[in-house]
Design an enzyme around this catalytic site. Structure first.
Site, mmCIF file in Angstrom:
data_model
loop_
_atom_site.group_PDB
_atom_site.id
_atom_site.type_symbol
_atom_site.label_atom_id
_atom_site.label_comp_id
_atom_site.label_asym_id
_atom_site.label_seq_id
_atom_site.Cartn_x
_atom_site.Cartn_y
_atom_site.Cartn_z
ATOM 1 N N GLU A 101 40.084 45.678 36.606
ATOM 2 C CA GLU A 101 40.049 45.125 37.962
ATOM 3 C C GLU A 101 39.976 43.607 37.918
ATOM 4 O O GLU A 101 40.652 42.915 38.687
ATOM 5 C CB GLU A 101 38.854 45.697 38.720
ATOM 6 C CG GLU A 101 38.694 45.120 40.118
ATOM 7 C CD GLU A 101 37.523 45.709 40.883
ATOM 8 O OE1 GLU A 101 37.215 45.202 41.975
ATOM 9 O OE2 GLU A 101 36.902 46.681 40.390
ATOM 10 N N GLY A 160 23.599 44.691 52.307
ATOM 11 C CA GLY A 160 22.443 44.096 51.660
ATOM 12 C C GLY A 160 22.371 44.287 50.157
ATOM 13 O O GLY A 160 21.434 43.815 49.513
#
Length: 385
Positions: free
Chosen positions: A250, A137
Site C-alpha cells: 500500500e 478518534g
C-alpha cells in the site's frame, strides 16, 4: 509515459509488455475517465459502471491468478495503472485500493470457497472492495480498534463504527478490522469480510473532504452484524500480523502515485510558465523560476530512480517494510513541497479549481496522512536504526 521528462531515461524495471499495457490503459483513461472526472468530483463518487468497464477490459486486479479472473501478471502492471491515473490526477478512481490493497487480503487469507465466490466478481468490477481500519478518534493506532466481533456458533456478531473509508459508498465487500479478543491488544485483532446488504451493516454520509472530491469516503456502521465464520480473513486474532504483511505494498502504491503526479505537474508547470506573460516576458524567463524548475526536475528525477529500485525489489519479493515506509515518506513530502511551488508559479490561476495544479495540490495533501502518516513512517524507519 511518452513525455520528454520520462523518455530521457529508459526504465529498466518495466518491459515492453508493461508499456503495451500502458498504451491500452491510457486510451481507456482518456476515453472513460478524463472527460468525466470533474463531474464525478461534483457528485462525490465515481459511478460503478466505470468499474465494470475497467473490469471487462482487464484493467482491474492484473496480478490476480487466472483461475480467479485475473491475468496472473506481475506487480509492474499494477504500477502502470497507478501511474496512468496519477498522470491525469484522476484521484477519485481508486482502482489501486481495490486491486492491490483489498484483493490481496482475500487472495492470501480467505478460504477457497470465499475466493471463488468473491474474486471473479472483483476482477470484473461487479464487487468493489474496501478495507475498514480507521475509527473515530483512533488514527493510525490499529491495535486500539474498538469494533468487536463476538463468536456465536458458526457466526461472528460485529459491532462498531468506522470512518474515512475509501470506496465506502460503492463497496460490495468490506474487510473490517475488529477485535475478537478485546483484552489482547494487537494480538486480539482479526479481519472479517462483510458483504453489502448484510443486515445491520449501514453506510453513513459520504464525507466532505478538502481534496479527493470524486472518491467516496464514508462512515460505516455495524450493529449486530452477523456473518459466517467462513468470512474470517486469515487467522482469528492474527489480523494485525496480516495487516503488517500487506501494508508495504500500500505504501509503495502511494509513493508511485506521488512520483508520477509530480512529474506530470512539473511538465504542466513548465508549459504554463513558458506561455504566461508578465512584465514584458514570460514567467519562465525569470531566473528564479527557471532555477526552481531545474531543481525540481533534478530532485524528482532522483526520486524516480530510487522508487524504481523499490519497485524492482518489490516485484522480486525483497522490499522491506522500512524501505516501503521510506519511499512513501520521501515521495509524499516531496510531492507536497513541489506541488506547492508549482502552484505558486501559476499565480492566481493556480488557486482556481479549473486548473489541474490546484486540484492536484489539494489532493496531494492526504498523501502525508493516509497509509500511515509521515510521523508513523519515521517511527518505522527509526526502529531499524
Amino acid at each position: 509515459m511518452d513525455t520528454a521528462l520520462r523518455s530521457a531515461r529508459p526504465r529498466a524495471v518495466l518491459t515492453s509488455e508493461h508499456e503495451a499495457f500502458r498504451a491500452q490503459f491510457r486510451r481507456f483513461v482518456e476515453r472513460e475517465i478524463v472527460p468525466h472526472h470533474r463531474d464525478w468530483e461534483r457528485a462525490g463518487c465515481v459511478p460503478r459502471e466505470v468499474w465494470r468497464k475497467a473490469g471487462e477490459q482487464g484493467f482491474l486486479c492484473p496480478t490476480l491468478p487466472e483461475e480467479y479472473g485475473g491475468a496472473g501478471a506481475d506487480f509492474g502492471f499494477s504500477a502502470v495503472v497507478v501511474e496512468e491515473l496519477a498522470r491525469v490526477n484522476a484521484s477519485g478512481v481508486a482502482f489501486q485500493l481495490h486491486s492491490d490493497i483489498v484483493v490481496p487480503y482475500v487472495l492470501a487469507y480467505a478460504t477457497e470457497e470465499r475466493k471463488r465466490a468473491w474474486l471473479p466478481r472483483m476482477a470484473f468490477g461487479e464487487m468493489i472492495g474496501a478495507i475498514a481500519m480507521t475509527e473515530p478518534g483512533m488514527g493510525s493506532d490499529l491495535k486500539a480498534v474498538r469494533a468487536t466481533a463476538r463468536r456465536d456458533g458458526d457466526h461472528y456478531t460485529i459491532n462498531g463504527s468506522k470512518t474515512f473509508i475509501s470506496n465506502g459508498q460503492n463497496a460490495g465487500l468490506v474487510i473490517v478490522v475488529c477485535k475478537t479478543d478485546p483484552e489482547a491488544g494487537r494480538k486480539g485483532v482479526s479481519l472479517i469480510a462483510v458483504e453489502e446488504g448484510t443486515p445491520g451493516f449501514t453506510r453513513g454520509r459520504n464525507l466532505e473532504k478538502i481534496g479527493l472530491h470524486a472518491q467516496d469516503t464514508s462512515e460505516l456502521f455495524f450493529e449486530d452484524v452477523r456473518v459466517p465464520v467462513a468470512n474470517l480473513i486469515g487467522e482469528e486474532n492474527g489480523g494485525f500480523r496480516h495487516l503488517m504483511h500487506q501494508l508495504p505494498q500500500e505504501r509503495l502504491i502511494i509513493a508511485i502515485r506521488a512520483a508520477t503526479n509530480m512529474e506530470a505537474m512539473l511538465e504542466e508547470t513548465i508549459a504554463y510558465t513558458k506561455s504566461r506573460p508578465v512584465f514584458g516576458q514570460t514567467v519562465f524567463d525569470f531566473q528564479v523560476h527557471r532555477f526552481k524548475l531545474a531543481e525540481a526536475k533534478a530532485e524528482i528525477g532522483m526520486f524516480r530512480v530510487y522508487l524504481d529500485d523499490c519497485l524492482a525489489r518489490h516485484m522480486q519479493g525483497e522490499l522491506s517494510g522500512e524501505e516501503a515506509a521510506a519511499a512513501k515518506l520521501l515521495g509524499t513530502e516531496m510531492q507536497n513541497k513541489w506541488l506547492d511551488a508549482f502552484l505558486q508559479m501559476h499565480g492566481g490561476y493556480g488557486y482556481m479549481a479549473e486548473y489541474a495544479i490546484g486540484r492536484a495540490w489539494t489532493d496531494a495533501r492526504v498523501g502525508r496522512i493516509y497509509g500511515g502518516s509521515s510521523e508513523v513512517m519515521k517511527e518505522i524507519i527509526a526502529r531499524t536504526l
